[in-house]
Design a protein around this motif. Structure first.
Motif, PDB file in Angstrom:
ATOM      1  N   ASN A  79       8.135  -9.617   8.001  1.00  0.00           N
ATOM      2  CA  ASN A  79       9.222  -9.024   7.661  1.00  0.00           C
ATOM      3  C   ASN A  79       9.133  -7.225   8.738  1.00  0.00           C
ATOM      4  N   ASP A  80       9.512  -7.408   9.954  1.00  0.00           N
ATOM      5  CA  ASP A  80       8.974  -6.149  10.896  1.00  0.00           C
ATOM      6  C   ASP A  80       9.503  -5.137  10.830  1.00  0.00           C
ATOM      7  N   ASN A  81       9.828  -4.876   9.216  1.00  0.00           N
ATOM      8  CA  ASN A  81      10.545  -3.849  10.051  1.00  0.00           C
ATOM      9  C   ASN A  81       9.941  -2.829   8.055  1.00  0.00           C
ATOM     10  N   PHE A  82       8.736  -3.233   7.673  1.00  0.00           N
ATOM     11  CA  PHE A  82       8.040  -3.128   7.028  1.00  0.00           C
ATOM     12  C   PHE A  82       6.668  -1.729   7.368  1.00  0.00           C
ATOM     13  N   THR A  83       6.957  -1.296   7.180  1.00  0.00           N
ATOM     14  CA  THR A  83       5.728   0.139   7.470  1.00  0.00           C
ATOM     15  C   THR A  83       4.431  -0.303   6.230  1.00  0.00           C
ATOM     16  N   VAL A  84       3.648   0.510   7.007  1.00  0.00           N
ATOM     17  CA  VAL A  84       1.933   0.145   6.300  1.00  0.00           C
ATOM     18  C   VAL A  84       2.400   0.509   4.986  1.00  0.00           C
ATOM     19  N   GLU A  85       2.612   1.814   4.509  1.00  0.00           N
ATOM     20  CA  GLU A  85       2.985   2.166   3.427  1.00  0.00           C
ATOM     21  C   GLU A  85       4.134   1.330   2.471  1.00  0.00           C
ATOM     22  N   GLU A  86       5.474   0.640   2.826  1.00  0.00           N
ATOM     23  CA  GLU A  86       5.405  -0.167   2.275  1.00  0.00           C
ATOM     24  C   GLU A  86       4.908  -2.011   1.654  1.00  0.00           C
ATOM     25  N   LEU A  87       3.594  -1.811   2.721  1.00  0.00           N
ATOM     26  CA  LEU A  87       3.617  -3.423   3.014  1.00  0.00           C
ATOM     27  C   LEU A  87       1.850  -3.070   1.572  1.00  0.00           C
ATOM     28  N   ILE A  88       1.724  -1.807   1.690  1.00  0.00           N
ATOM     29  CA  ILE A  88       0.443  -1.361   0.183  1.00  0.00           C
ATOM     30  C   ILE A  88       1.629  -1.507  -1.110  1.00  0.00           C
ATOM     31  N   ARG A  89       2.697  -0.820  -1.188  1.00  0.00           N
ATOM     32  CA  ARG A  89       3.709  -0.779  -2.281  1.00  0.00           C
ATOM     33  C   ARG A  89       3.562  -2.777  -2.797  1.00  0.00           C
ATOM     34  N   MET A  90       3.646  -3.699  -1.398  1.00  0.00           N
ATOM     35  CA  MET A  90       3.034  -4.661  -2.056  1.00  0.00           C
ATOM     36  C   MET A  90       2.604  -5.274  -2.231  1.00  0.00           C
ATOM     37  N   THR A  91       1.050  -5.113  -2.113  1.00  0.00           N
ATOM     38  CA  THR A  91       0.113  -5.510  -1.784  1.00  0.00           C
ATOM     39  C   THR A  91      -0.547  -5.130  -3.383  1.00  0.00           C
ATOM     40  N   MET A  92       0.311  -3.919  -3.604  1.00  0.00           N
ATOM     41  CA  MET A  92      -0.361  -3.375  -4.927  1.00  0.00           C
ATOM     42  C   MET A  92       0.751  -4.222  -6.158  1.00  0.00           C
ATOM     43  N   ARG A  93       2.186  -4.577  -5.591  1.00  0.00           N
ATOM     44  CA  ARG A  93       3.400  -5.485  -6.455  1.00  0.00           C
ATOM     45  C   ARG A  93       2.535  -7.072  -6.679  1.00  0.00           C
ATOM     46  N   THR A  94       1.797  -7.231  -5.251  1.00  0.00           N
ATOM     47  CA  THR A  94       1.105  -8.447  -6.056  1.00  0.00           C
ATOM     48  C   THR A  94      -0.030  -8.497  -7.007  1.00  0.00           C
ATOM     49  N   GLY A  95      -0.752  -7.805  -6.807  1.00  0.00           N
ATOM     50  CA  GLY A  95      -1.895  -7.333  -7.870  1.00  0.00           C
ATOM     51  C   GLY A  95      -1.300  -7.335  -9.014  1.00  0.00           C
TER      52      GLY A  95
ATOM     53  N   ASP B 146      -3.179  -2.469  11.387  1.00  0.00           N
ATOM     54  CA  ASP B 146      -3.364  -2.200   9.171  1.00  0.00           C
ATOM     55  C   ASP B 146      -1.613  -2.818   8.709  1.00  0.00           C
ATOM     56  N   ILE B 147      -1.508  -3.434   9.943  1.00  0.00           N
ATOM     57  CA  ILE B 147       0.100  -4.456   9.789  1.00  0.00           C
ATOM     58  C   ILE B 147      -0.605  -5.407   9.185  1.00  0.00           C
ATOM     59  N   ARG B 148      -1.573  -6.224  10.203  1.00  0.00           N
ATOM     60  CA  ARG B 148      -1.937  -7.444  10.384  1.00  0.00           C
ATOM     61  C   ARG B 148      -3.052  -7.441   9.146  1.00  0.00           C
ATOM     62  N   SER B 149      -3.779  -6.561   8.521  1.00  0.00           N
ATOM     63  CA  SER B 149      -4.523  -6.504   7.617  1.00  0.00           C
ATOM     64  C   SER B 149      -4.299  -6.373   6.129  1.00  0.00           C
ATOM     65  N   LEU B 150      -2.530  -5.438   5.923  1.00  0.00           N
ATOM     66  CA  LEU B 150      -2.425  -5.942   4.995  1.00  0.00           C
ATOM     67  C   LEU B 150      -0.585  -7.105   4.851  1.00  0.00           C
ATOM     68  N   ARG B 151      -0.752  -7.949   5.397  1.00  0.00           N
ATOM     69  CA  ARG B 151      -0.052  -9.114   5.330  1.00  0.00           C
ATOM     70  C   ARG B 151      -0.889  -9.146   5.301  1.00  0.00           C
ATOM     71  N   SER B 152      -2.194  -9.959   5.755  1.00  0.00           N
ATOM     72  CA  SER B 152      -3.276 -11.179   5.109  1.00  0.00           C
ATOM     73  C   SER B 152      -3.714 -10.704   4.042  1.00  0.00           C
ATOM     74  N   THR B 153      -3.722  -9.813   3.883  1.00  0.00           N
ATOM     75  CA  THR B 153      -4.102  -9.582   2.172  1.00  0.00           C
ATOM     76  C   THR B 153      -3.524 -10.043   1.368  1.00  0.00           C
ATOM     77  N   ILE B 154      -1.891  -9.263   1.417  1.00  0.00           N
ATOM     78  CA  ILE B 154      -0.882  -9.667   0.816  1.00  0.00           C
ATOM     79  C   ILE B 154      -1.111 -11.684   0.928  1.00  0.00           C
ATOM     80  N   LEU B 155      -1.227 -12.349   1.551  1.00  0.00           N
ATOM     81  CA  LEU B 155      -1.060 -13.520   2.002  1.00  0.00           C
ATOM     82  C   LEU B 155      -1.767 -14.646   0.519  1.00  0.00           C
ATOM     83  N   TYR B 156      -3.578 -13.527   1.205  1.00  0.00           N
ATOM     84  CA  TYR B 156      -4.118 -14.498   0.454  1.00  0.00           C
ATOM     85  C   TYR B 156      -4.052 -14.159  -1.008  1.00  0.00           C
ATOM     86  N   GLY B 157      -3.356 -12.787  -1.201  1.00  0.00           N
ATOM     87  CA  GLY B 157      -3.369 -12.688  -2.720  1.00  0.00           C
ATOM     88  C   GLY B 157      -2.375 -13.435  -3.186  1.00  0.00           C
ATOM     89  N   LEU B 158      -1.211 -14.218  -2.610  1.00  0.00           N
ATOM     90  CA  LEU B 158      -0.659 -15.523  -3.107  1.00  0.00           C
ATOM     91  C   LEU B 158      -0.730 -16.242  -2.970  1.00  0.00           C
TER      92      LEU B 158
END
Length: 529
Positions: free
Chosen positions: A165-181, A120-132
């Motif tokens: 950033n290895d300190n980011f949790t799934v929940e924090e990455l979800i928030r970053m994904t929405m911020r990317t939106g 799930d971390i990998r998935s959200l990281r990829s989603t953020i990257l592709y959004g960027l």
């Protein structure tokens, strides 16, 4: 070979380039946290680097190696400015000297390199990257017209740092994904402002889709300024200019359609270019993404510009004053001679951006209240060549005649030459524009919601997206960040979405994979009874 046609070598160089950008972002984030400004040279490099790695943009290994070396120079500079601290390996990495060594280093930059990383971390990281990556395409276009957003510029760094950033949790990455939106909405707003300020708001316009006798240049991609400069340089030279693919909406802008030698649109969507450009007696200029391997039958007459590239294809570079010299393209077009005869004239209608459509807002609201317009469908997205994408045509053709269809991006080429007639005195098919004009669709939907004193999710509105590449990810994240529910996505789901992330999207936004057109139509109409 990937679906876009990149060789493993190019794909690996692109992985390494992204790796370099992530390292730069680590230093940049530390500087932002300490209240230090980031040099615009850094932002330009990140934006160009992200855009270069977008689907179907650049296939030239020399261009990638040059960008990698520029990135190393920028990294060394920002490293010297950043505060002291403990930085991850991606920041500490220094580029090797040779291409062979770079390719060996690229292994560590691969998306699956860390086999133990949570899916799930990998998935959200990829989603953020592709959004960027999608955001960078829109940001690049806006910047070329002299417009940018500090929010967007900062988010390139914040988003890239978050995905290492290895300190980011799934929940924090979800928030970053929405911020990317949210940032996707911002960059589309800026690009809309740039396009409509420089070239005025699009207005409805009939576009010729037949060829005319004489020399010609076809302009494909998305960049309006490139088209504008070419139109200026070809004026009164006896050369016809045609748009292709996502350039079609440019015919709605008063600042562009004023040129009489902008005579029409040639061909259809990007994925048909190899067939449509085969041995044509004219030139092609590729301004942004959607380049496919040029066939030998037109390799001598296709040109690239901006970050687009293919090894052995002539490239038109921007000069220090921000202009470009298209004389080589012009001379080649005159030499080739062009089409030998005129075709029977056929036309399609474009130009229904938010300004033009909302000029009819009172009539639309009245027609809805009187029951003359029952539903709105937004059918758009980034199209592809795989089987199954006829879903969008089938859906469009079975939508009841008391409904309006808004379409955008290259997905519209599946059905935009069909006659959908009118409803309540308005064309049933409204071409909103390019992929970034999701912003126009949002503006239209928001204005209608305000008129009915409700929210967008309560409107008789269904959004059906065709997913293909990273700009579609940016568009999807933009819509999700606005809280828009019950969208349909297809024809297949992105491979980087893990089962848990998909379930989150379904539970939170009722995001639905497409099924068959008849069933999805029934579901859409039933939801808004």
């Amino acid at each position: 070979m990937g679906v876009c046609g990149k060789t493993p070598e190019i794909a690996n160089l692109q992985d390494l380039l992204i790796y370099q950008l992530k390292g730069i972002a680590c230093y940049g984030k530390a500087m932002l946290d300490n209240g230090k400004e980031i040099d615009k040279e850094v932002i330009h490099l990140i934006e160009n680097g992200l855009f270069t790695t977008l689907t179907n943009v650049n296939f030239d290994d020399g261009a990638h190696i040059q960008l990698l070396r520029e990135a190393q120079s920028v990294k060394e500079n920002i490293r010297s400015q950043a505060p002291e601290g403990i930085y991850p390996e991606v920041a500490l990495y220094n580029l090797s000297d040779t291409k062979e060594s770079m390719l060996k280093d690229a292994v560590k930059a691969g998306i699956m390199y860390d086999q133990d990383l949570d899916a799930d971390i990998r998935s959200l990281r990829s989603t953020i990257l592709y959004g960027l990556k999608g955001i960078s395409a829109y940001g690049h276009q806006a910047r070329f017209l002299g417009y940018n957003s500090e929010q967007v510029d900062s988010h390139y760094i914040i988003g890239l740092e978050a995905i290492v950033n290895d300190n980011f949790t799934v929940e924090e990455l979800i928030r970053m994904t929405m911020r990317t939106g949210q940032i996707s909405i911002e960059v589309m707003r800026v690009l809309d402002e740039a396009n409509t300020t420089v070239y005025e708001n699009p207005t409805p316009n009939k576009v010729n889709v037949s060829v005319k006798k004489g020399p010609f240049i076809i302009v494909s991609g998305h960049d309006l300024k490139d088209l504008d400069m070419l139109l200026q340089q070809t004026e009164k030279k006896g050369i016809h200019i045609y748009t292709h693919g996502e350039m079609l909406p440019s015919h709605g802008y008063p600042g562009l359609k004023k040129y009489k030698h902008l005579v029409g649109n040639y061909g259809s969507a990007w994925q048909n270019q190899q067939k449509e450009f085969d041995n044509i007696p004219g030139c092609i200029l590729m301004t942004t993404n959607c380049l496919m391997r040029p066939r030998e039958t037109y390799k001598d007459r296709i040109f690239t510009t901006n970050v687009v590239g293919w090894e052995g294809i002539r490239h038109v570079r921007v000069k220090e004053d921000g202009t470009k010299d298209f004389s080589e393209v012009i001379e080649k077009a005159l030499e080739l001679g062009g089409f030998e005869k005129n075709e029977e004239k056929k036309e399609i209608l474009v130009g229904f951006g938010h300004n033009a459509t909302l000029s009819h807002a009172e009539d639309i609201v009245k027609a809805v209240k009187e029951g003359k317009i029952k539903h709105f469908f937004v059918i758009g997205g980034c199209d592809g060549a795989r089987p199954g994408r006829n879903y969008y045509t089938e859906l469009a053709t079975i939508i009841p005649k008391d409904c309006i269809i808004l379409t955008l991006a290259c997905g519209k080429y599946r059905f935009n030459k069909l006659d959908f007639g009118t409803v309540a005195g308005l064309p049933r098919l409204l071409d909103v524009g390019q992929c970034n004009d999701v912003y126009s669709a949002v503006r239209i939907a928001t204005a209608l919601a305000d008129a009915f004193d409700t929210d967008v999710n309560a409107l008789p509105l269904t959004i059906v997206l065709s997913w293909y590449e990273q700009k579609a990810v940016a568009d999807l994240l933009a819509l999700l960040s606005l809280g828009i529910n019950r969208m349909f996505l297809g024809p297949s789901l992105p491979a980087f979405i893990s089962p848990n992330v998909l379930q989150y999207l379904i539970d939170t936004f009722q995001l639905t994979p497409i099924s068959i057109p008849e069933e999805d139509l029934k579901t859409s109409l039933r939801q808004h009874v």
